[in-house]
Design an enzyme around this catalytic site. Sequence first.
Site, PDB file in Angstrom:
ATOM      1  N   ARG A 120      21.074 -35.437 -20.878  1.00  0.00           N
ATOM      2  CA  ARG A 120      22.079 -34.949 -21.821  1.00  0.00           C
ATOM      3  C   ARG A 120      23.303 -35.853 -21.689  1.00  0.00           C
ATOM      4  NH1 ARG A 120      20.259 -30.285 -18.946  1.00  0.00           N
ATOM      5  NH2 ARG A 120      19.144 -28.781 -20.266  1.00  0.00           N
ATOM      6  N   HIS A 139      21.932 -37.134 -28.038  1.00  0.00           N
ATOM      7  CA  HIS A 139      20.810 -36.212 -27.830  1.00  0.00           C
ATOM      8  C   HIS A 139      19.532 -36.736 -28.491  1.00  0.00           C
ATOM      9  CE1 HIS A 139      20.711 -32.483 -25.630  1.00  0.00           C
ATOM     10  NE2 HIS A 139      19.825 -31.982 -26.475  1.00  0.00           N
ATOM     11  N   HIS A 175      14.638 -28.064 -18.498  1.00  0.00           N
ATOM     12  CA  HIS A 175      14.521 -26.841 -19.293  1.00  0.00           C
ATOM     13  C   HIS A 175      14.083 -25.685 -18.398  1.00  0.00           C
ATOM     14  CE1 HIS A 175      13.734 -29.197 -23.299  1.00  0.00           C
ATOM     15  NE2 HIS A 175      15.018 -29.085 -23.018  1.00  0.00           N
ATOM     16  N   LYS A 190      23.016 -28.177 -16.767  1.00  0.00           N
ATOM     17  CA  LYS A 190      23.710 -26.957 -17.170  1.00  0.00           C
ATOM     18  C   LYS A 190      23.782 -25.970 -16.014  1.00  0.00           C
ATOM     19  CE  LYS A 190      22.642 -27.048 -22.115  1.00  0.00           C
ATOM     20  NZ  LYS A 190      21.982 -26.327 -23.229  1.00  0.00           N
ATOM     21  N   ARG A 240      17.458 -38.357 -25.982  1.00  0.00           N
ATOM     22  CA  ARG A 240      16.773 -37.371 -25.135  1.00  0.00           C
ATOM     23  C   ARG A 240      15.529 -36.842 -25.842  1.00  0.00           C
ATOM     24  NH1 ARG A 240      17.646 -33.450 -20.980  1.00  0.00           N
ATOM     25  NH2 ARG A 240      17.356 -31.273 -21.620  1.00  0.00           N
ATOM     26  N   TYR A 262       8.561 -30.087 -28.797  1.00  0.00           N
ATOM     27  CA  TYR A 262       8.136 -31.479 -28.955  1.00  0.00           C
ATOM     28  C   TYR A 262       6.664 -31.598 -29.337  1.00  0.00           C
ATOM     29  CZ  TYR A 262      12.635 -32.384 -26.902  1.00  0.00           C
ATOM     30  OH  TYR A 262      13.985 -32.415 -26.666  1.00  0.00           O
TER      31      TYR A 262
END
Length: 299
Positions: free
Chosen positions: A148, A244, A270, A172, A247, A279
């Site tokens: 990110r 992004h 994730h 995150k 990514r 994806y």
Amino acid sequence: MHWNFYIKSYQNYLKLERGLSKNTIANYSFDVERLCAFLDQRNSDVSPIHISETQIQEFVYHISKEVNARSQARIISGLKSFFLFLIVEDYRTDTPMDLIEAPRLGRKLPDTLSVSEIDALIAAIDLSKEEGHRNKAMLETLYGCGLRVSELVTLKISDLFFEEGFLKVTGKGAKQRFVPISPFTQKNILLYKEHSRMRLPIQKGFEDTLFLNRRGKQLTRAMVFTIIKQLAVTIGLKKTISPHTFRHSFASHLLENGADLRAIQMMLGHESITTTEVYVHLDRSHLAKVIQQHHPRKK
């Protein structure tokens, strides 16, 4: 005690109890502040303890005329979080958000770049400029490691474990993970670090920050966006891209080349495999190959 007190308490809760990043906390707070601004416009002096479902409905109707469905859903989600916090802290016994429904959204597939488009963007970087090798190293790291943009700009020199072939990434909620890094990407980082970066007037407190601006301080996310958009203009790329996008391309290209979805999930950081599964929808030819290679009835 009025809105400011509760918003401040909410921010402390998000930071201390949930361990969210500054950017995420700012986004959650902005949703509540938007409701406050709406109430001010109507000279309403109601507190978050006494605000009613009807007043929330009026606000939702108001924003539905200003923002798209996706933004509307995000704002409603932020308000639900805020009022649940008030219940947890015993400020309220119920939430006015119970019957408020967010608009239904289809799953938006992420935009990606082809390998040739990524090569063209990186080739467009002017390496004769002081920031050239930095920009090349940044883009190679975004694409080579799937970071990110917030993870990229906060990357430390002490996070580089090149002998082991990994980066330590803080994602995150301050959650850390190790991401593999190829010798090719390592080479570009070392070229920047041992030459261009050495000539910068590094400011106190940023000695360990890897990617620096001309003043020797940490780059902003906005600056990385600007660099990428300028490169897109240079090569005449018509797609709307951002950091992004690199990514998304990282994940999509790994999947196309046979990488395991669980491994991609771990590298992207994730929490849920469901987030990574988006994806799969980008490359249906990959699914056909899986059947042809692995199913007992493939012949």
